[in-house]
Design a protein around this motif. Structure first.
Motif, PDB file in Angstrom:
ATOM      1  N   GLY A 143       0.930  -1.317   0.017  1.00 32.52           N
ATOM      2  CA  GLY A 143       0.004  -0.049  -0.135  1.00 32.52           C
ATOM      3  C   GLY A 143       0.846   1.357   0.120  1.00 32.52           C
ATOM      4  O   GLY A 143       0.655   2.166  -0.750  1.00 32.52           O
ATOM      5  N   HIS A 144       1.946   1.276   0.788  1.00 37.67           N
ATOM      6  CA  HIS A 144       2.874   2.352   0.982  1.00 37.67           C
ATOM      7  C   HIS A 144       3.708   2.760  -0.378  1.00 37.67           C
ATOM      8  O   HIS A 144       3.688   3.649  -1.104  1.00 37.67           O
ATOM      9  N   TYR A 145       4.081   1.358  -0.918  1.00 32.17           N
ATOM     10  CA  TYR A 145       4.605   1.564  -2.189  1.00 32.17           C
ATOM     11  C   TYR A 145       3.781   2.056  -3.245  1.00 32.17           C
ATOM     12  O   TYR A 145       4.283   3.022  -4.235  1.00 32.17           O
ATOM     13  N   MET A 146       2.495   1.742  -3.329  1.00 36.26           N
ATOM     14  CA  MET A 146       1.725   2.208  -4.348  1.00 36.26           C
ATOM     15  C   MET A 146       1.549   3.753  -4.220  1.00 36.26           C
ATOM     16  O   MET A 146       1.385   4.477  -5.452  1.00 36.26           O
ATOM     17  N   GLU A 147       1.434   4.122  -3.147  1.00 35.53           N
ATOM     18  CA  GLU A 147       1.187   5.710  -2.903  1.00 35.53           C
ATOM     19  C   GLU A 147       2.219   6.285  -3.425  1.00 35.53           C
ATOM     20  O   GLU A 147       2.324   7.398  -4.056  1.00 35.53           O
ATOM     21  N   SER A 190       4.533   5.297  -5.862  1.00 37.22           N
ATOM     22  CA  SER A 190       4.350   5.385  -7.037  1.00 37.22           C
ATOM     23  C   SER A 190       3.390   6.405  -7.809  1.00 37.22           C
ATOM     24  O   SER A 190       3.938   7.024  -8.827  1.00 37.22           O
ATOM     25  N   LYS A 191       2.468   6.576  -7.117  1.00 37.90           N
ATOM     26  CA  LYS A 191       1.511   7.765  -7.667  1.00 37.90           C
ATOM     27  C   LYS A 191       2.263   9.209  -7.446  1.00 37.90           C
ATOM     28  O   LYS A 191       2.136   9.962  -8.505  1.00 37.90           O
ATOM     29  N   GLN A 192       2.861   9.288  -6.373  1.00 35.47           N
ATOM     30  CA  GLN A 192       3.691  10.314  -6.161  1.00 35.47           C
ATOM     31  C   GLN A 192       4.817  10.654  -7.223  1.00 35.47           C
ATOM     32  O   GLN A 192       4.786  11.862  -7.929  1.00 35.47           O
ATOM     33  N   ARG A 193       5.400   9.495  -7.379  1.00 36.05           N
ATOM     34  CA  ARG A 193       6.499   9.615  -8.335  1.00 36.05           C
ATOM     35  C   ARG A 193       6.024   9.969  -9.900  1.00 36.05           C
ATOM     36  O   ARG A 193       6.657  10.743 -10.585  1.00 36.05           O
ATOM     37  N   GLU A 194       4.953   9.527 -10.006  1.00 39.58           N
ATOM     38  CA  GLU A 194       4.377   9.641 -11.724  1.00 39.58           C
ATOM     39  C   GLU A 194       4.029  11.106 -11.754  1.00 39.58           C
ATOM     40  O   GLU A 194       4.237  11.700 -12.631  1.00 39.58           O
ATOM     41  N   THR A 195       3.372  11.694 -10.744  1.00 41.86           N
ATOM     42  CA  THR A 195       2.967  13.035 -10.634  1.00 41.86           C
ATOM     43  C   THR A 195       4.166  14.123 -10.872  1.00 41.86           C
ATOM     44  O   THR A 195       4.200  14.929 -11.538  1.00 41.86           O
ATOM     45  N   GLN A 196       5.315  13.666 -10.011  1.00 42.65           N
ATOM     46  CA  GLN A 196       6.573  14.309  -9.940  1.00 42.65           C
ATOM     47  C   GLN A 196       7.116  14.461 -11.654  1.00 42.65           C
ATOM     48  O   GLN A 196       7.547  15.214 -12.031  1.00 42.65           O
ATOM     49  N   PHE A 197       7.163  13.453 -12.139  1.00 44.53           N
ATOM     50  CA  PHE A 197       7.717  12.813 -13.323  1.00 44.53           C
ATOM     51  C   PHE A 197       6.981  13.767 -14.303  1.00 44.53           C
ATOM     52  O   PHE A 197       7.602  14.488 -15.272  1.00 44.53           O
ATOM     53  N   SER A 198       5.581  13.827 -14.186  1.00 42.65           N
ATOM     54  CA  SER A 198       4.865  14.520 -15.283  1.00 42.65           C
ATOM     55  C   SER A 198       5.227  15.953 -15.176  1.00 42.65           C
ATOM     56  O   SER A 198       5.070  16.593 -16.252  1.00 42.65           O
ATOM     57  N   VAL A 199       5.160  16.381 -13.998  1.00 43.27           N
ATOM     58  CA  VAL A 199       5.596  17.725 -13.821  1.00 43.27           C
ATOM     59  C   VAL A 199       6.956  18.325 -14.402  1.00 43.27           C
ATOM     60  O   VAL A 199       7.114  19.144 -15.173  1.00 43.27           O
TER      61      VAL A 199
END
Length: 208
Positions: A112-116, A118-127
């Protein structure tokens, strides 16, 4: 002097890294430390508790290391330093990546922590990608979800590079970090503009 709980975690990490999860039990750890299993159970009831403690220890180490990169202005130097930081920390806790699928199947808290994350990293890379496009360092997308999929490839490489190194080499060493760091960082290169490629080449050479 380290407390018993810290020594247990250090010993467990060493055993997990060298032997893998399948060969390490609470008894294995207790025997290595030359203490009773009852003494070990006083601090950690289950092996999964040790794995969780090591996981969040790893996350804390990464957070501290990442804080040192926030002052960098060059986006490619920032990207390279973040990659090196992550890979260096995962090397120190490499059993997580070597037994990645098993841990994710068996531990819902870590998953669960890893999935969260991953979502944060995806947002950071998108920015980051949007900023590179805006400043003429990265071309516009041509295919649907092209940069979302680019991030996914980077994520897959980041999660499984140690498995590849383990399979292809007799022993994983710190030199592997530079080798795979270059492989990982080059994933973005084909998407850069001519100016972006020049800046990338100059920045990457300073890190790896």
């Amino acid at each position: 002097m380290k407390k018993t709980k810290e020594i247990i975690l250090d010993t467990s990490l060493s055993l997990f890294n060298s032997l893998g999860l399948a060969k390490v039990t609470l008894r294995t750890i207790a025997q290595k430390m030359e203490i009773s299993q009852g003494n070990l159970n006083y601090h950690f009831k289950k092996r999964e508790d040790i794995i969780e403690a090591l996981y969040f220890q790893l996350v804390g180490n990464i957070d501290k290391s990442m804080a040192n990169n926030t002052q960098l202005q060059n986006p490619f130097e920032l990207l390279a330093n973040i990659s090196k930081t992550l890979m260096t920390n995962f090397y120190e806790y490499r059993f997580f990546l070597l037994d990645f699928a098993q841990i994710m199947r068996e531990n819902e808290k870590i998953k669960g922590h890893y999935m969260e994350l991953s979502k944060q990293r995806e947002t950071q890379f998108s920015v980051l990608f949007e900023s590179l496009v805006k400043h003429g360092l990265m071309r516009e997308e041509i295919l649907p979800d092209e940069y979302k999929n680019l991030y996914k490839r980077i994520q897959i490489l980041g999660d499984f590079w140690i498995s590849d190194a383990e399979i292809l080499n007799s022993k994983i060493t710190k030199k592997s970090i530079s080798t795979y760091g270059v492989i990982l960082s080059q994933a973005i290169f084909p998407y850069l503009t001519v100016i972006g490629q020049k800046e990338y080449t100059a920045a990457i050479g300073e890190v790896f």
